[in-house]
Design a protein around this motif. Structure first.
Motif, PDB file in Angstrom:
ATOM      1  N   PRO A 105       0.779  -1.241   0.000  1.00  0.00           N
ATOM      2  CA  PRO A 105       0.000   0.000   0.000  1.00  0.00           C
ATOM      3  C   PRO A 105       0.809   1.289   0.000  1.00  0.00           C
ATOM      4  O   PRO A 105       0.222   2.372   0.015  1.00  0.00           O
ATOM      5  CB  PRO A 105      -0.773  -0.112   1.311  1.00  0.00           C
ATOM      6  N   VAL A 108       0.417   4.624  -2.746  1.00  0.00           N
ATOM      7  CA  VAL A 108      -0.752   5.509  -2.599  1.00  0.00           C
ATOM      8  C   VAL A 108      -0.595   6.408  -1.383  1.00  0.00           C
ATOM      9  O   VAL A 108      -0.867   7.620  -1.441  1.00  0.00           O
ATOM     10  CB  VAL A 108      -2.041   4.668  -2.487  1.00  0.00           C
ATOM     11  N   VAL A 109      -0.138   5.822  -0.271  1.00  0.00           N
ATOM     12  CA  VAL A 109      -0.024   6.604   0.965  1.00  0.00           C
ATOM     13  C   VAL A 109       1.071   7.659   0.842  1.00  0.00           C
ATOM     14  O   VAL A 109       0.907   8.800   1.299  1.00  0.00           O
ATOM     15  CB  VAL A 109       0.238   5.676   2.169  1.00  0.00           C
ATOM     16  N   ARG A 112      -0.285  10.613  -1.105  1.00  0.00           N
ATOM     17  CA  ARG A 112      -1.162  11.456  -0.298  1.00  0.00           C
ATOM     18  C   ARG A 112      -0.377  12.258   0.734  1.00  0.00           C
ATOM     19  O   ARG A 112      -0.655  13.431   0.987  1.00  0.00           O
ATOM     20  CB  ARG A 112      -2.220  10.598   0.396  1.00  0.00           C
ATOM     21  N   MET A 287      -2.097   8.048   8.251  1.00  0.00           N
ATOM     22  CA  MET A 287      -2.564   7.913   6.871  1.00  0.00           C
ATOM     23  C   MET A 287      -2.566   6.462   6.420  1.00  0.00           C
ATOM     24  O   MET A 287      -3.503   6.000   5.755  1.00  0.00           O
ATOM     25  CB  MET A 287      -1.683   8.740   5.929  1.00  0.00           C
ATOM     26  N   GLU A 291      -5.824   4.338   5.373  1.00  0.00           N
ATOM     27  CA  GLU A 291      -5.916   3.769   4.029  1.00  0.00           C
ATOM     28  C   GLU A 291      -6.253   2.292   4.083  1.00  0.00           C
ATOM     29  O   GLU A 291      -7.111   1.800   3.347  1.00  0.00           O
ATOM     30  CB  GLU A 291      -4.587   3.980   3.298  1.00  0.00           C
ATOM     31  N   GLU A 292      -5.590   1.561   4.971  1.00  0.00           N
ATOM     32  CA  GLU A 292      -5.845   0.128   5.067  1.00  0.00           C
ATOM     33  C   GLU A 292      -7.227  -0.160   5.630  1.00  0.00           C
ATOM     34  O   GLU A 292      -7.895  -1.098   5.220  1.00  0.00           O
ATOM     35  CB  GLU A 292      -4.760  -0.537   5.924  1.00  0.00           C
ATOM     36  N   SER A 294      -9.881   1.745   5.204  1.00  0.00           N
ATOM     37  CA  SER A 294     -10.791   2.011   4.092  1.00  0.00           C
ATOM     38  C   SER A 294     -10.748   0.885   3.071  1.00  0.00           C
ATOM     39  O   SER A 294     -11.785   0.445   2.562  1.00  0.00           O
ATOM     40  CB  SER A 294     -10.407   3.336   3.426  1.00  0.00           C
ATOM     41  N   HIS A 295      -9.547   0.380   2.790  1.00  0.00           N
ATOM     42  CA  HIS A 295      -9.388  -0.704   1.813  1.00  0.00           C
ATOM     43  C   HIS A 295     -10.073  -1.974   2.303  1.00  0.00           C
ATOM     44  O   HIS A 295     -10.750  -2.664   1.542  1.00  0.00           O
ATOM     45  CB  HIS A 295      -7.904  -0.952   1.575  1.00  0.00           C
TER      46      HIS A 295
END
Length: 298
Positions: A105, A108-109, A112, A287, A291-292, A294-295
């Protein structure tokens, strides 16, 4: 010890000599050499063997490396904390991860994070083994690490599970898809396999499953770098088991992707040393976990 002395010492270690270290730090070599001599005098021990070509650490120098890295990391965290109080977020964030986790991941992080904190520079080192990732965090070479599970005990570290990543059977182009749409572990073991060296996650997993069945895996190609497997598979050298992000890249080169039954996953951990993180690392951790979360919900 002064911060400058620690930085100079570690620069000599990392660059292999005084000249290269001075060039990397953009300082005059005599100034760097003098600072190292003062440090050696203060410590009462030589830190380097001066050789005709480069330097070699003495036993005292070897003993100093880990504590020097941790001390420098703590100094940077303290400075960053003060900057946060004054409303500034700057400096550098050192990360280390397995190469495949840099794709997902982390990519993406990091994107951001850079948009939110453009003044923070990020340094991402990569290691092929999860234990090497943990060692980099333990010694202070990196502040945060991303790795899969380990059988070793790292009592000086904290590990936060952040999710699972599916491992996919990745077959050479033109391979007929199995009738059921999945491969059993036994069917996978019947194939000629491309894996990493012993000690890597997939190699150990394949070996463990094979020996449970009283056999050895048919490994035809061993690779030192996990990313090379996708090109080998695409070239028809054999089949492999790849993390989904890497398998999707192999699919672009014609590889055939098939799920394994029962499903095979690796657990991903965020690794850190106990204590206060720098403000940048705290923000990055938030963050990443968001992110994880949400994923996983999707």
């Amino acid at each position: 010890m002064e911060r400058r002395q620690i930085e100079y010492f570690l620069a000599v270690v990392e660059n292999g000599g005084f000249t290269a270290a001075a060039s990397a730090l953009h300082v005059a070599q005599p100034s760097l050499s003098h600072a190292i001599k003062v440090l050696e005098r203060d410590l009462g021990a030589e830190l380097f063997h001066r050789l005709p070509r480069g330097v070699r650490l003495t036993a005292a120098g070897e003993a100093l490396i880990d504590s020097a890295r941790r001390t420098l990391r703590d100094m940077e965290t303290a400075r960053a904390t003060v900057r946060e109080v004054t409303g500034l977020m700057a400096g550098r964030l050192d990360l280390v991860s397995l190469p495949t986790l840099a794709l997902d991941p982390l990519a993406v992080v990091i994107g951001r994070f850079r948009r939110a904190y453009p003044e923070v520079r990020i340094r991402l080192a990569q290691s092929e083994l999860g234990d090497e990732v943990r060692e980099s965090v333990r010694t202070g070479a990196a502040e945060l690490g991303l790795a899969d599970t380990t059988t070793r005990s790292f009592e000086e570290l904290e590990a936060v599970p952040i999710g699972n990543q599916e491992l996919i059977a990745t077959l050479p182009p033109g391979t007929p898809a199995p009738p059921a749409g999945v491969l059993t572990v036994d069917e996978l073991l019947d194939r000629e396999l491309i894996t990493g060296f012993p000690g890597t996650l997939v190699r150990d997993l394949v070996t463990r499953e094979a020996r449970r069945r009283g056999r050895e895996p048919n490994v035809v190609v061993e690779l030192g770098h996990r990313e090379s497997a996708l090109h080998m598979i695409a070239a028809g050298a054999g089949s492999g088991v790849l993390p989904r992000p890497l398998a999707k890249l192999a699919e672009l080169e014609g590889a055939v992707l098939v799920s394994v039954d029962p499903a095979v996953e690796r657990e991903i951990h965020l690794v850190r040393r106990p204590g206060t993180l720098s403000p940048a690392a705290q923000a990055f951790q938030r963050m990443l976990l968001a992110e994880e979360t949400s994923h996983n919900e999707t």
